[in-house]
Scaffold this active site. Structure first.
Site, PDB file in Angstrom:
ATOM      1  N   PHE A 139       0.866  -1.190   0.000  1.00 35.05           N
ATOM      2  CA  PHE A 139       0.000   0.000   0.000  1.00 35.05           C
ATOM      3  C   PHE A 139       0.896   1.230   0.000  1.00 35.05           C
ATOM      4  CE2 PHE A 139      -2.308   3.529   1.828  1.00 35.05           C
ATOM      5  CZ  PHE A 139      -3.455   3.524   1.046  1.00 35.05           C
ATOM      6  N   ASP A 225       9.332   2.616   1.698  1.00 31.61           N
ATOM      7  CA  ASP A 225       8.137   3.330   2.157  1.00 31.61           C
ATOM      8  C   ASP A 225       8.042   3.106   3.664  1.00 31.61           C
ATOM      9  OD1 ASP A 225       5.641   4.182   2.936  1.00 31.61           O
ATOM     10  OD2 ASP A 225       4.607   3.412   1.166  1.00 31.61           O
ATOM     11  N   LYS A 254       3.192   9.466   8.528  1.00 32.99           N
ATOM     12  CA  LYS A 254       2.280   9.256   9.665  1.00 32.99           C
ATOM     13  C   LYS A 254       2.786   9.765  11.026  1.00 32.99           C
ATOM     14  CE  LYS A 254      -0.740   5.616   7.969  1.00 32.99           C
ATOM     15  NZ  LYS A 254      -0.380   5.140   6.637  1.00 32.99           N
TER      16      LYS A 254
HETATM   17  C1  LIG Z   1      -0.700   5.405   5.236  1.00 31.96           C
HETATM   18  C2  LIG Z   1       0.313   4.979   4.254  1.00 31.96           C
HETATM   19  C3  LIG Z   1       0.523   5.702   3.064  1.00 31.96           C
HETATM   20  C4  LIG Z   1      -0.339   6.877   2.679  1.00 31.96           C
HETATM   21  O1  LIG Z   1      -0.235   7.937   3.576  1.00 31.96           O
HETATM   22  P1  LIG Z   1      -1.272   9.175   3.498  1.00 31.96           P
HETATM   23  O2  LIG Z   1      -0.740  10.129   4.510  1.00 31.96           O
HETATM   24  O3  LIG Z   1      -2.610   8.626   3.844  1.00 31.96           O
HETATM   25  O4  LIG Z   1      -1.211   9.697   2.125  1.00 31.96           O
HETATM   26  C5  LIG Z   1       1.543   5.298   2.224  1.00 31.96           C
HETATM   27  N1  LIG Z   1       2.318   4.240   2.529  1.00 31.96           N
HETATM   28  C6  LIG Z   1       2.138   3.517   3.655  1.00 31.96           C
HETATM   29  C7  LIG Z   1       3.047   2.365   3.942  1.00 31.96           C
HETATM   30  C8  LIG Z   1       1.132   3.860   4.542  1.00 31.96           C
HETATM   31  O5  LIG Z   1       0.939   3.125   5.648  1.00 31.96           O
END
Ligand SMILES: *Cc1c(COP(=O)(O)O)cnc(C)c1O
Length: 391
Positions: A139, A225, A254
């Site tokens: 994701f 990521d 986050k």
């Molecule tokens: C939450 C998340 C995203 C997206 O972050 P947003 O701030 O909602 O755009 C991307 N990559 C990972 C691994 C995430 O957990």
């Protein structure tokens, strides 16, 4: 003051229906305790999806944010500000990064990471070497390009055409990766060391090392990521440190701002000068108030706290494994996935909420992302509820 019913009615009437909300009407919070409109208290094992690193309204964080808001809330990236320079230096001092690009969210940080990887390759090899490999079940965000990067077919509908240049391989399958690389047009491999939304699934150490090796040999950038796993969540500042792996670029968001919107692209040595004037930017990126919040978070995540995170994570894991209804516990540090034996994870989460515990789900798992500074007392109160629901 609106009543609960009015809030729900107005929300339904005036807000786009993108969220299936649970019946919690959050009013205030302190530490890992959230209080609703009627004074009912909830233990928070979610941190607002890994965002409130120091819990609700930590006093040092509030002080840092308020004093910056009173001094200078925004000026734009046309000019210099102290909080941005200071936060960038802190992030570089704490990680492999040589330079930082500031964004406002995880998806935006990933967009910046993707752009940096493509431009690095363009600068060095010319056009056409632009493919980025990501993992099945990953994701990476909700913008069109980060959806395109997300390796789940469920996300690849409604919004065609998606961005070209992404290919998905099964995590752990070295042959599939080798095949995807045979076209010689790959500039990056992007992955979560622990897939979050995908179900709190760790990559194997062998596979991570294989990917790192492939990247180094072929000058393909390793893109981490760390939007969910970064900022101490897994017991090290960045999750990649658990494996001794140094990515070329990492994205953060986050937990970085402790509750304020901020994202960051951590640029390693290879691509520290790839993004030049005019090639990327953001109006809000590196907003001084968000940066002040982030510095308050970073200044607290020292070795003692990281060691506490690991210990608390192990404690929670050990307690959960004693519960009859638990089939498996996954994750690292305070990023925890619980596979229930019988209960559906969504139903379990709503039963927890009814009893005063906020938990998340990730596919078939219950997912816990408690505040990094949660106390053992709060942990135990939450675990009691989880045990009741899962037994
Ligand atoms: C939450 C998340 C995203 C997206 O972050 P947003 O701030 O909602 O755009 C991307 N990559 C990972 C691994 C995430 O957990």
């Amino acid at each position: 003051m609106l009543t609960k019913d009015e809030i729900r009615e107005w929300d339904n009437a005036y807000i786009a229906g993108t969220y299936a909300r649970s019946p919690l009407y959050a009013e205030s919070g302190k530490g890992a305790i959230c209080t609703d409109k009627e004074g009912k208290e909830y233990i928070d094992f979610s941190s607002g999806i890994g965002v409130n690193s120091l819990g609700f309204c930590d006093s040092g964080w509030v002080e840092a944010v308020c004093s910056q808001a009173k001094k200078l809330q925004h000026i734009s990236n046309l000019y210099y500000t102290e909080p941005q320079a200071e936060l960038a230096k802190m992030l570089c001092d704490r990680s492999f990064a040589k330079k930082i690009f500031f964004a406002n969210s995880g998806a935006e940080a990933n967009e910046g990471m993707i752009k940096a990887a493509r431009k690095y390759s363009f600068d060095k090899y010319g056009a056409g070497r632009h493919k980025i490999i990501t993992l099945v079940n990953s994701f990476h965000g909700r913008t069109v390009t980060t959806l395109s990067a997300t390796g789940q077919q469920a996300f690849h509908k409604f919004f065609d055409p998606f961005t070209e240049g992404f290919e998905f391989v099964e995590a752990g399958d070295e042959k599939a990766l080798e095949a995807a690389l045979s076209s010689d047009d790959v500039c990056g491999i992007m992955l979560e060391f622990i897939q979050g939304e995908g179900g709190v699934i760790e990559l194997s150490e062998d596979y991570i090392r294989y990917v790192e090796d492939v990247c180094h040999k072929r000058d393909i950038l390793l893109l981490a990521d760390e939007v969910q796993t970064g900022i101490g969540r897994t017991g090290s500042f960045l999750c990649c440190e658990n494996y001794g792996v140094v990515p070329d670029i990492a994205s953060l968001a986050k937990g970085l701002g402790g509750g304020l919107p901020i994202g960051a692209v951590l640029l390693g040595e290879k691509c520290m000068n790839t993004l030049t004037a005019g090639t990327h930017g953001s109006t809000f990126g590196g907003n001084p108030v968000s940066c002040a919040g982030a510095m308050a978070v970073l200044s607290r995540i020292d070795e003692d706290m990281l060691s506490d995170i690991r210990k608390k994570g192990e404690y929670i894991r050990a307690e959960l494994l004693k519960v009859k209804g638990v089939a498996a516990v996954t994750g690292k540090g305070l990023m925890i996935g619980i596979l229930p034996k019988k209960t559906d994870s969504k139903i379990a989460a709503s039963e927890c909420l009814e009893r005063g515990l906020i938990v998340l789900t990730a596919k078939e798992k219950i997912r816990l992302l408690p505040p990094l500074n949660i106390s053992y007392d709060e942990i135990n109160r939450g675990l009691e509820i989880l045990k009741e629901v899962l037994s």
